[in-house]
Design an enzyme around this catalytic site. Sequence first.
Site, PDB file in Angstrom:
ATOM      1  N   ARG A  26      -4.924  -9.046  13.414  1.00  0.00           N
ATOM      2  CA  ARG A  26      -6.010  -9.375  14.405  1.00  0.00           C
ATOM      3  C   ARG A  26      -5.324  -9.146  15.683  1.00  0.00           C
ATOM      4  NH1 ARG A  26      -7.278 -12.168  10.001  1.00  0.00           N
ATOM      5  NH2 ARG A  26      -9.466 -11.337   8.977  1.00  0.00           N
ATOM      6  N   GLN A  93      -0.450 -17.508   3.812  1.00  0.00           N
ATOM      7  CA  GLN A  93      -1.369 -16.349   3.672  1.00  0.00           C
ATOM      8  C   GLN A  93      -0.653 -15.028   3.599  1.00  0.00           C
ATOM      9  OE1 GLN A  93      -3.329 -18.122   7.225  1.00  0.00           O
ATOM     10  NE2 GLN A  93      -5.297 -17.415   6.066  1.00  0.00           N
ATOM     11  N   ASP A  96       4.892 -11.220   2.179  1.00  0.00           N
ATOM     12  CA  ASP A  96       5.848 -10.608   2.404  1.00  0.00           C
ATOM     13  C   ASP A  96       7.257 -11.228   1.840  1.00  0.00           C
ATOM     14  OD1 ASP A  96       6.573 -12.744   4.248  1.00  0.00           O
ATOM     15  OD2 ASP A  96       5.500 -11.721   5.870  1.00  0.00           O
ATOM     16  N   HIS A 113      -2.715 -15.622  -1.196  1.00  0.00           N
ATOM     17  CA  HIS A 113      -2.963 -14.208  -1.167  1.00  0.00           C
ATOM     18  C   HIS A 113      -2.067 -13.284  -1.934  1.00  0.00           C
ATOM     19  CE1 HIS A 113      -5.342 -14.725   2.824  1.00  0.00           C
ATOM     20  NE2 HIS A 113      -5.804 -15.337   1.955  1.00  0.00           N
ATOM     21  N   CYS A 146      -2.774   2.901 -14.786  1.00  0.00           N
ATOM     22  CA  CYS A 146      -1.908   2.042 -15.660  1.00  0.00           C
ATOM     23  C   CYS A 146      -1.445   2.894 -16.903  1.00  0.00           C
ATOM     24  CB  CYS A 146      -2.905   1.004 -16.328  1.00  0.00           C
ATOM     25  SG  CYS A 146      -2.173  -0.095 -17.486  1.00  0.00           S
ATOM     26  N   CYS A 149      -3.328   1.715 -20.094  1.00  0.00           N
ATOM     27  CA  CYS A 149      -4.899   1.894 -20.471  1.00  0.00           C
ATOM     28  C   CYS A 149      -5.465   3.045 -19.529  1.00  0.00           C
ATOM     29  CB  CYS A 149      -5.763   0.698 -20.538  1.00  0.00           C
ATOM     30  SG  CYS A 149      -5.839   0.102 -18.827  1.00  0.00           S
ATOM     31  N   SER A 188      -4.643 -17.318  12.589  1.00  0.00           N
ATOM     32  CA  SER A 188      -6.031 -17.588  13.542  1.00  0.00           C
ATOM     33  C   SER A 188      -6.933 -18.676  12.970  1.00  0.00           C
ATOM     34  CB  SER A 188      -6.766 -16.137  13.267  1.00  0.00           C
ATOM     35  OG  SER A 188      -7.234 -15.912  11.985  1.00  0.00           O
ATOM     36  N   ASN A 212       0.198 -21.084  17.590  1.00  0.00           N
ATOM     37  CA  ASN A 212      -0.299 -19.924  17.467  1.00  0.00           C
ATOM     38  C   ASN A 212      -0.677 -19.302  18.933  1.00  0.00           C
ATOM     39  OD1 ASN A 212      -1.375 -17.865  15.491  1.00  0.00           O
ATOM     40  ND2 ASN A 212      -3.401 -18.261  16.716  1.00  0.00           N
ATOM     41  N   ILE A 230       6.594 -18.248  18.302  1.00  0.00           N
ATOM     42  CA  ILE A 230       6.801 -19.186  17.084  1.00  0.00           C
ATOM     43  C   ILE A 230       8.217 -19.044  16.716  1.00  0.00           C
ATOM     44  CG2 ILE A 230       6.337 -18.951  14.361  1.00  0.00           C
ATOM     45  CD1 ILE A 230       3.426 -17.746  15.317  1.00  0.00           C
TER      46      ILE A 230
END
Length: 256
Positions: A26, A93, A96, A113, A146, A149, A188, A212, A230
């Site tokens: 974002r 979140q 990586d 996540h 897959c 299946c 965020s 942030n 950061i």
Amino acid sequence: MTDRKPMIAVLTGAGISTDSGIPDFRGPQGVWTRDPDAEKLFTYEHYMADPEVRRRSWLARADNAAWAALPNAAHLALAELERAGFPVRIITQNIDGLHQKAGSTPRKVLELHGTMFTVRCMGCGERGTMREALDRVAAGEPDPACLSCGGILKAGTVMFGENLDGETLSQAGAIAKACQVFWAIGTSLTVQPAASLCAIAMTEGAHITIVNAEPTPYDVIADEVVRTPISEAVPQLVRALLAAHGNGVAGGGGRR
């Protein structure tokens, strides 16, 4: 100065990895800022319903900057804090794996996540590695199914429209309640329920620091808000804690 080390909970978002060459979503140069249509690649409904979205998703996974990315000073500083004997739990979140690459103990990193390095079948639930699936894409399968299946394969990540893993979320909530220090870094704080961990920690009396570039909805409850880049700010936060508890000085970083 005291020898008692506080428990530190760290919630990290995409912003912590931008200095490793992984774009956020974002921000001004974010993936969705530059290409709003790309959000479909991360949306469960579109992914499951549209083969073209899946084909684009596989190509995006193969080109993901995280494959070659290295941890930056922020990731390394958090790992250093753990090595210094602080009880650190990272709730990320990100998908990586850079916290683990930096040296943070894998079991002390909660991936809210999921991870980009695995795949799972949405039919039978079988799991495999992303590298194996991408090798099939490179060999000419634009949307590999897959092998067991024939179901749709998806990255082992949580897309929009999917629920977070209940056990992982419960662990994150327990960490937020138990910590004395809560850092929200590069997020965020707009995506729930992850963002609410900040309020949980505040309610339990933790010292809240938000690092942030842009304002967040939780700035008003924070004890400290840091806008410094950061990769400079996190090493400085770590240095301050190490100095306060007699552990010396952490490497890297700069002035806030």
